[in-house]
Design a protein around this motif. Structure first.
Motif, PDB file in Angstrom:
ATOM      1  N   LEU A 323       0.829  -1.200   0.000  1.00 29.52           N
ATOM      2  CA  LEU A 323       0.000   0.000   0.000  1.00 29.52           C
ATOM      3  C   LEU A 323       0.868   1.256   0.000  1.00 29.52           C
ATOM      4  N   LEU A 324       1.943   1.247   0.761  1.00 30.79           N
ATOM      5  CA  LEU A 324       2.843   2.391   0.796  1.00 30.79           C
ATOM      6  C   LEU A 324       3.469   2.620  -0.574  1.00 30.79           C
ATOM      7  N   ARG A 325       3.827   1.531  -1.242  1.00 31.51           N
ATOM      8  CA  ARG A 325       4.401   1.665  -2.583  1.00 31.51           C
ATOM      9  C   ARG A 325       3.374   2.245  -3.555  1.00 31.51           C
ATOM     10  N   LEU A 326       2.130   1.812  -3.454  1.00 34.66           N
ATOM     11  CA  LEU A 326       1.079   2.305  -4.338  1.00 34.66           C
ATOM     12  C   LEU A 326       0.864   3.801  -4.156  1.00 34.66           C
ATOM     13  N   VAL A 327       0.747   4.241  -2.898  1.00 36.72           N
ATOM     14  CA  VAL A 327       0.502   5.661  -2.618  1.00 36.72           C
ATOM     15  C   VAL A 327       1.706   6.510  -3.021  1.00 36.72           C
ATOM     16  N   SER A 328       2.900   5.988  -2.772  1.00 36.96           N
ATOM     17  CA  SER A 328       4.108   6.720  -3.127  1.00 36.96           C
ATOM     18  C   SER A 328       4.235   6.870  -4.633  1.00 36.96           C
ATOM     19  N   ASP A 329       3.935   5.810  -5.367  1.00 36.91           N
ATOM     20  CA  ASP A 329       4.002   5.874  -6.826  1.00 36.91           C
ATOM     21  C   ASP A 329       2.935   6.803  -7.380  1.00 36.91           C
ATOM     22  N   ARG A 330       1.794   6.865  -6.732  1.00 34.03           N
ATOM     23  CA  ARG A 330       0.716   7.757  -7.174  1.00 34.03           C
ATOM     24  C   ARG A 330       1.081   9.220  -6.975  1.00 34.03           C
ATOM     25  N   ASP A 331       1.640   9.556  -5.814  1.00 35.27           N
ATOM     26  CA  ASP A 331       1.890  10.957  -5.471  1.00 35.27           C
ATOM     27  C   ASP A 331       3.203  11.480  -6.020  1.00 35.27           C
ATOM     28  N   ARG A 332       4.177  10.602  -6.233  1.00 37.48           N
ATOM     29  CA  ARG A 332       5.459  11.012  -6.802  1.00 37.48           C
ATOM     30  C   ARG A 332       6.131  12.110  -5.993  1.00 37.48           C
ATOM     31  N   GLY A 333       6.076  12.032  -4.687  1.00 28.75           N
ATOM     32  CA  GLY A 333       6.692  13.049  -3.836  1.00 28.75           C
ATOM     33  C   GLY A 333       5.655  13.719  -2.956  1.00 28.75           C
ATOM     34  N   CYS A 334       6.083  14.757  -2.260  1.00 30.21           N
ATOM     35  CA  CYS A 334       5.172  15.498  -1.385  1.00 30.21           C
ATOM     36  C   CYS A 334       4.062  16.134  -2.210  1.00 30.21           C
ATOM     37  N   ARG A 335       2.803  15.993  -1.751  1.00 29.23           N
ATOM     38  CA  ARG A 335       1.669  16.477  -2.519  1.00 29.23           C
ATOM     39  C   ARG A 335       1.350  17.957  -2.305  1.00 29.23           C
ATOM     40  N   HIS A 336       2.023  18.611  -1.358  1.00 25.64           N
ATOM     41  CA  HIS A 336       1.717  20.028  -1.143  1.00 25.64           C
ATOM     42  C   HIS A 336       1.998  20.797  -2.433  1.00 25.64           C
ATOM     43  N   PRO A 337       1.088  21.692  -2.854  1.00 25.87           N
ATOM     44  CA  PRO A 337       1.247  22.389  -4.136  1.00 25.87           C
ATOM     45  C   PRO A 337       2.560  23.141  -4.283  1.00 25.87           C
ATOM     46  N   ALA A 338       3.155  23.595  -3.178  1.00 23.55           N
ATOM     47  CA  ALA A 338       4.376  24.398  -3.264  1.00 23.55           C
ATOM     48  C   ALA A 338       5.627  23.574  -3.017  1.00 23.55           C
TER      49      ALA A 338
END
Length: 457
Positions: A323-338
């Motif tokens: 699950l951690l791999r899935l979420v990490s691959d989805r977000d490709r890094g920190c999701r904060h817009p800045a």
């Protein structure tokens, strides 16, 4: 305000003549003139940026630095934003260079290069040279000055700092540049020779040296000193062998981003080219070759879906490795817009676990340590809107845009004081790099008191 309205308001700010209707002379005049205006306006922009940074106007809402704010709000890459800030603060201490830049006489490219080596003692000579040189010539001078300075500093300190950089080229190849200290260089070459031996030895070559208990034992031809190869002229194969060795002998955590070869494929399009994680497309032959190694992982994507949705609900708080791999691959890094940071990430429950939040992709998001802390400090909030989508908001509830719209200020006018040909080099011609450096360093040494009489330029 609509695009049409903005264009109408700006109609008197620029020459709106159709480029196709201009004569060659008029077109040339405008290209050169606008370049000078751009340089002058960039200088003004950097002046504003210095004050903006000093006041800390950018702070708040989880923004980690002025460079990150600039990247987020103005569409610059993070690297470009960092360079703008570096140059802006450097110009604050270089009044002559700043004046030439503000007058449109020095381009941004020249200023960017000069500020790498310029000091208050060197500024005058560097500006004078840059005004009569092309940007390419200025880059050559700056590279040479940097090399001489580094060599003199290393001679004074007796220490060389090793450095290495890498980047993906436009053609998909990887370029690596290294500068190693003598000892680090010797260690690297020794590793290359060992890798060359490992990749080219035959069945009769020994795995280990002869035991120390038998120093006088006869050595076979395969075990003689002649067996060892010298450093090959092309070390690419040996370096790759070194990397393969580390990939197989070094134990890593079950989930360690960057420590394995990740290949992405498309399950719904057999003709789509697979590609490396954050890298270029590769061929099926490359995929087959990678399959022979033990550090490869293939990630298959399906269109219109966020991979396989894994839901653990309230059964467990910590996500599994999958699950951690899935979420990490989805977000490709920190999701904060800045942000966009890719290291030191945390999997955060958008609806807190203590408040009934579940451990599944609809409630998990990747945040860097800085933004994770800022979130818990109340600097911004996150809302889950379903289908693994999330929105960020200020404490007052205002949405934090991922890519805010950029608009020009209505009050700006081209500066009539900037000459139409201000950006063009004065004089110019072929560059005698050796003579130029000799004159520059003679002038700088004289200014610092190492000469008692002026050096004629």
């Amino acid at each position: 305000m609509t695009v049409t309205a903005i264009a109408s308001k700006q109609s008197d700010l620029f020459d709106q003549s159709s480029p196709g209707g201009l004569s060659d002379a008029a077109l040339t005049e405008r290209v050169v003139g606008y370049a000078g205006q751009i340089a002058s306006l960039t200088a003004r922009f950097l002046d504003l940026l210095v004050e903006f940074d000093k006041r800390g106007v950018w702070s708040g809402e989880g923004v980690r630095s002025c460079a990150h704010w600039l990247s987020w709000r103005t569409g610059l890459s993070l690297r470009a934003a960092q360079e703008h800030l570096r140059i802006a603060h450097a110009l604050h201490e270089l009044p002559q260079m700043h004046a030439a830049f503000a007058q449109g006489r020095l381009s941004y490219s020249k200023v960017r290069a000069l500020t790498r080596v310029a000091t208050t003692d060197r500024e005058e000579e560097l500006v004078n040279v840059a005004l009569s040189a092309t940007a390419a010539q200025v880059e050559r001078i700056v590279r040479s000055v940097s090399h001489i300075d580094r060599r003199e500093n290393e001679a004074d300190t007796g220490r060389v700092e090793s450095s290495a950089r890498w980047q993906w080229n436009d053609d998909g190849t990887l370029a690596v540049t290294m500068r190693l200290s003598p000892l680090d260089g010797a260690r690297f070459l020794a590793g290359v020779v060992r890798s060359e031996y490992e990749s080219t030895r035959t069945a009769g070559d020994p795995d280990l040296p002869l035991p120390e208990t038998a120093p006088n034992a006869p050595r076979s031809a395969a075990g003689s000193a002649d067996l060892w190869r010298h450093v090959p002229s092309n070390i690419a194969d040996a370096v790759v062998a070194m990397a393969d060795t580390m990939a197989t002998v070094t134990a890593m955590p079950t989930y360690a981003p960057g420590a394995e070869i990740v290949i992405h494929t498309d399950a719904d399009d057999a003709g789509a080219e697979p590609h490396l994680d954050s890298g270029p497309a590769i061929s099926e032959t490359d995929v087959d070759e990678a399959s022979c190694g033990g550090s490869r992982r293939t990630v298959t994507h399906r269109r219109g879906r966020k991979d396989v949705v894994l839901r653990w609900g309230r059964k467990r708080r910590l996500p599994t490795h999958t699950l951690l791999r899935l979420v990490s691959d989805r977000d490709r890094g920190c999701r904060h817009p800045a942000c966009g940071r890719t290291r030191h990430l945390h999997a955060h429950h958008v609806r807190f676990w203590r408040d009934g939040g579940s451990t599944d992709p609809d409630n998990l998001i990747m945040l860097c340590s800085t933004h994770h802390r800022a979130l818990h400090n109340g600097e911004f909030t996150i809302r889950a809107v379903g289908d693994q989508q999330f929105t960020f908001h200020t404490p007052s509830g205002t949405a934090i845009d991922t890519a805010p719209t950029i608009t020009a200020p209505d009050s700006w006018r081209p500066d009539s004081m900037i000459a139409a040909d201000a950006i063009e080099p004065v004089g110019g011609g072929a560059l005698d790099l050796g003579y130029t450096l000799e004159v520059l360093y003679a002038a700088w040494e004289w200014r610092t008191g190492q000469h008692t009489t002026p050096i004629a330029a």
